[in-house]
Write a protein that holds these residues in place. Structure first.
Motif, PDB file in Angstrom:
ATOM      1  N   LEU A  86       1.260  -1.815  -0.154  1.00  0.00           N
ATOM      2  CA  LEU A  86      -0.060  -0.368   0.105  1.00  0.00           C
ATOM      3  C   LEU A  86       0.493   1.841  -0.184  1.00  0.00           C
ATOM      4  N   SER A  87       1.742   1.226   0.460  1.00  0.00           N
ATOM      5  CA  SER A  87       3.116   2.447   0.294  1.00  0.00           C
ATOM      6  C   SER A  87       3.857   1.974  -0.915  1.00  0.00           C
ATOM      7  N   GLY A  88       3.319   1.588  -1.504  1.00  0.00           N
ATOM      8  CA  GLY A  88       4.408   0.988  -3.007  1.00  0.00           C
ATOM      9  C   GLY A  88       5.557   0.578  -3.353  1.00  0.00           C
ATOM     10  N   ILE A  89       5.548  -0.630  -1.703  1.00  0.00           N
ATOM     11  CA  ILE A  89       6.519  -1.002  -2.286  1.00  0.00           C
ATOM     12  C   ILE A  89       6.477  -2.412  -2.450  1.00  0.00           C
ATOM     13  N   ALA A  90       7.397  -3.236  -2.930  1.00  0.00           N
ATOM     14  CA  ALA A  90       7.214  -4.778  -3.298  1.00  0.00           C
ATOM     15  C   ALA A  90       7.898  -5.344  -2.618  1.00  0.00           C
ATOM     16  N   ALA A  91       8.028  -6.273  -1.803  1.00  0.00           N
ATOM     17  CA  ALA A  91       8.881  -7.046  -1.217  1.00  0.00           C
ATOM     18  C   ALA A  91       8.699  -8.581  -0.780  1.00  0.00           C
ATOM     19  N   SER A  92       9.010  -9.438  -0.333  1.00  0.00           N
ATOM     20  CA  SER A  92       8.956 -10.461   0.172  1.00  0.00           C
ATOM     21  C   SER A  92       8.714 -11.370   0.990  1.00  0.00           C
ATOM     22  N   SER A  93       7.836 -12.171   1.895  1.00  0.00           N
ATOM     23  CA  SER A  93       8.341 -13.006   3.041  1.00  0.00           C
ATOM     24  C   SER A  93       9.480 -13.882   2.062  1.00  0.00           C
ATOM     25  N   GLY A  94       9.755 -14.799   1.498  1.00  0.00           N
ATOM     26  CA  GLY A  94      11.153 -15.634   1.366  1.00  0.00           C
ATOM     27  C   GLY A  94      10.883 -15.618  -0.269  1.00  0.00           C
ATOM     28  N   SER A  95      11.093 -16.753  -0.078  1.00  0.00           N
ATOM     29  CA  SER A  95      10.683 -17.485  -2.201  1.00  0.00           C
ATOM     30  C   SER A  95       9.602 -17.346  -2.865  1.00  0.00           C
ATOM     31  N   ALA A  96       8.926 -16.835  -4.426  1.00  0.00           N
ATOM     32  CA  ALA A  96       8.152 -16.821  -4.468  1.00  0.00           C
ATOM     33  C   ALA A  96       7.619 -18.012  -4.505  1.00  0.00           C
ATOM     34  N   CYS A  97       7.723 -19.309  -4.803  1.00  0.00           N
ATOM     35  CA  CYS A  97       7.042 -19.825  -5.383  1.00  0.00           C
ATOM     36  C   CYS A  97       6.201 -20.097  -3.468  1.00  0.00           C
ATOM     37  N   THR A  98       6.230 -19.570  -3.053  1.00  0.00           N
ATOM     38  CA  THR A  98       5.738 -19.682  -1.349  1.00  0.00           C
ATOM     39  C   THR A  98       4.667 -18.569  -0.433  1.00  0.00           C
ATOM     40  N   ALA A  99       4.489 -17.652  -2.241  1.00  0.00           N
ATOM     41  CA  ALA A  99       4.122 -16.370  -2.211  1.00  0.00           C
ATOM     42  C   ALA A  99       2.325 -16.294  -1.746  1.00  0.00           C
ATOM     43  N   GLY A 100       1.600 -15.776  -1.732  1.00  0.00           N
ATOM     44  CA  GLY A 100       0.730 -16.352  -0.431  1.00  0.00           C
ATOM     45  C   GLY A 100       0.067 -17.512   0.446  1.00  0.00           C
ATOM     46  N   SER A 101       1.561 -18.188   0.469  1.00  0.00           N
ATOM     47  CA  SER A 101       1.369 -19.163   1.819  1.00  0.00           C
ATOM     48  C   SER A 101       1.263 -18.210   3.541  1.00  0.00           C
ATOM     49  N   VAL A 102       0.868 -18.944   3.867  1.00  0.00           N
ATOM     50  CA  VAL A 102       0.725 -18.248   5.594  1.00  0.00           C
ATOM     51  C   VAL A 102       2.051 -19.966   6.362  1.00  0.00           C
ATOM     52  N   GLU A 103       2.929 -20.438   5.208  1.00  0.00           N
ATOM     53  CA  GLU A 103       3.433 -21.381   5.902  1.00  0.00           C
ATOM     54  C   GLU A 103       5.286 -20.967   5.895  1.00  0.00           C
ATOM     55  N   PRO A 104       5.114 -20.796   7.422  1.00  0.00           N
ATOM     56  CA  PRO A 104       6.634 -20.113   7.997  1.00  0.00           C
ATOM     57  C   PRO A 104       7.748 -20.207   6.404  1.00  0.00           C
ATOM     58  N   SER A 105       8.619 -19.310   6.375  1.00  0.00           N
ATOM     59  CA  SER A 105       9.727 -19.893   5.895  1.00  0.00           C
ATOM     60  C   SER A 105      10.762 -21.030   6.062  1.00  0.00           C
ATOM     61  N   HIS A 106      11.179 -22.178   4.862  1.00  0.00           N
ATOM     62  CA  HIS A 106      11.794 -23.143   5.453  1.00  0.00           C
ATOM     63  C   HIS A 106      13.206 -23.287   5.715  1.00  0.00           C
ATOM     64  N   VAL A 107      13.487 -22.072   4.745  1.00  0.00           N
ATOM     65  CA  VAL A 107      14.710 -21.432   5.255  1.00  0.00           C
ATOM     66  C   VAL A 107      15.884 -20.697   6.512  1.00  0.00           C
ATOM     67  N   LEU A 108      14.515 -19.846   6.874  1.00  0.00           N
ATOM     68  CA  LEU A 108      14.540 -19.613   8.749  1.00  0.00           C
ATOM     69  C   LEU A 108      14.293 -20.217   9.238  1.00  0.00           C
ATOM     70  N   SER A 109      13.500 -21.731   9.486  1.00  0.00           N
ATOM     71  CA  SER A 109      12.947 -22.407  10.245  1.00  0.00           C
ATOM     72  C   SER A 109      14.198 -23.835  10.083  1.00  0.00           C
ATOM     73  N   ALA A 110      15.382 -23.724   9.057  1.00  0.00           N
ATOM     74  CA  ALA A 110      16.409 -24.773   8.808  1.00  0.00           C
ATOM     75  C   ALA A 110      17.370 -23.571   9.886  1.00  0.00           C
ATOM     76  N   MET A 111      17.937 -22.167  10.053  1.00  0.00           N
ATOM     77  CA  MET A 111      18.580 -21.383  10.782  1.00  0.00           C
ATOM     78  C   MET A 111      18.067 -21.205  12.353  1.00  0.00           C
ATOM     79  N   PHE A 112      16.951 -21.307  12.552  1.00  0.00           N
ATOM     80  CA  PHE A 112      16.613 -20.277  13.946  1.00  0.00           C
ATOM     81  C   PHE A 112      16.238 -21.706  14.042  1.00  0.00           C
ATOM     82  N   ALA A 113      16.281 -21.346  15.918  1.00  0.00           N
ATOM     83  CA  ALA A 113      15.175 -22.403  16.363  1.00  0.00           C
ATOM     84  C   ALA A 113      14.021 -21.381  16.686  1.00  0.00           C
TER      85      ALA A 113
END
Length: 380
Positions: A314-341
């Motif tokens: 809404l502020s005109g900024i396009a970013a992401s929560s992770g990989s594009a293939c999981t866009a729209g998913s509420v699943e947490p990033s598998h990468v960050l889940s592997a890196m942090f407990a």
């Protein structure tokens, strides 16, 4: 300020020169490269030129380049194709927990077919531990597949060291270089990789194009059947326009590689400095050194990432929560889940990834908007 695109790790805008090459091909060179008449021969010549240009970027031979529809197909062809062609030698494959889903889901598919897969953990910076990799090797190990640069946090793995280990143990080594291609040098004459996956649309080329480097002498079972294109490794009429556009984008990217690397690193530095100036509470996910310059993944405590991304948009900024293939998913990033407990880390982190058209002023604007958004939506 007009809309800011900060999601270049997902895809990049096509370079005007690459788009022009593609249009020229579609209008003036529509022949089938497999046809023997004049139109076909003209198309074949342009396809061969594109193959030579792309091979040169990694110091490969042109006949070691297999055109694909992108990085996902290249990963699938490398992993499944090699596993099927070499299963008499063993059934064990080693990968990591932070690979792109094109690798992880492909390995999961092979597990269902009876192959054994080891998914290596990583440390808090996203690096594979070399001793753990060595310990994972068995007499049945036939393939190691570890990405060059991570698409979510930017960690660049020591693939030269991994490739040497694989060679010493007579094991094939595949690396997904989709994010590093055009930014981090990869010379297949100096690094003994067996296969490398690359995608066009990450370097300002068209979508639907990529290649798999396959070292001479490597046994590979194609999973597309039909004609004998790509030396029988990938059936189907080649997408000449996409291949030509890809080659042009690669030519430009490699001419500008060092300047782009330094520019993206500078942008990331200005962005983090601006966040500090705005007194935004954050932590960087990923290593301080040994990372891709265009990817900056930050943990913003107490945000809900889906809501935050909507407010950014809404502020005109396009970013992401992770990989594009999981866009729209509420699943947490598998990468960050592997890196942090801590599960909150994966649920409250945002990836910003920069490109050639971003500016320092945009970095300052984004930081200011992030501060405003967090003041409105932060939960305790």
């Amino acid at each position: 300020m007009k809309n800011i695109y900060a999601d270049h790790a997902a895809t990049t805008p096509v370079h005007p020169e690459a788009a022009k090459v593609m249009m020229d091909v579609m209008q003036d060179n529509f022949g089938n490269p497999s046809s023997i008449h004049t139109f076909g021969r003209k198309a074949r010549q342009q396809l061969d030129r594109a193959r030579e240009q792309l091979a040169h970027t990694i110091d490969a031979s042109p006949d070691e380049i297999v055109f694909t529809s992108g990085g996902t197909e290249a990963d699938n062809l490398a992993i499944i194709g090699y596993a099927e062609a070499n299963k008499e030698r063993g059934n064990h494959i080693i990968t990591t927990k932070i690979e792109h889903h094109a690798v992880l889901h492909t390995c999961e598919k092979l597990e269902r077919l009876g192959f054994k897969i080891t998914y290596l953990p990583v440390n808090k910076e996203g690096f594979v531990q070399f001793e753990e990799l060595k310990e994972a090797i068995t007499d049945d190990t036939i393939l190691i597949t570890i990405m060059h640069g991570n698409n979510e946090v930017g960690t660049v793995q020591p693939i030269s060291q991994i490739a040497d280990l694989a060679t010493e143990n007579n094991i094939a080594f595949h690396t997904d270089a989709v994010q590093t291609y055009g930014l981090v040098p990869l010379n297949v004459e100096k690094i003994p990789v067996t296969m490398v996956s690359v995608s066009s649309h990450k370097i300002n080329g068209p979508k639907g194009a990529g290649f798999l480097y396959v070292k001479k002498g490597t046994k590979l079972t194609p999973f597309l059947t039909g004609g004998e294109q790509e030396k029988k490794r990938r059936a189907g009429t080649e997408n000449l326009a996409a291949a030509a556009g890809f080659a042009k984008a690669a030519e430009i990217a490699f001419e500008e590689r060092e300047s782009r690397f330094n520019f993206y690193k500078s942008l990331s530095g200005h962005f983090l400095e601006a966040l500090q100036s705005e007194e935004v509470p954050f932590e960087v996910n990923g290593p301080a050194a040994g990372k891709l310059p265009h990817i900056t993944n930050i943990f913003l405590p107490n945000i809900q990432v889906e809501s935050f991304l909507v407010h950014l948009d809404l502020s005109g900024i396009a970013a992401s929560s992770g990989s594009a293939c999981t866009a729209g998913s509420v699943e947490p990033s598998h990468v960050l889940s592997a890196m942090f407990a801590d599960p909150k880390r994966a649920a409250s982190s945002v990836r910003f990834s920069f490109g050639k058209d971003n500016t320092v002023d945009q970095m300052k604007y984004m930081a200011a908007e992030i501060r405003k958004i967090m003041a409105r939506i932060t939960t305790v």
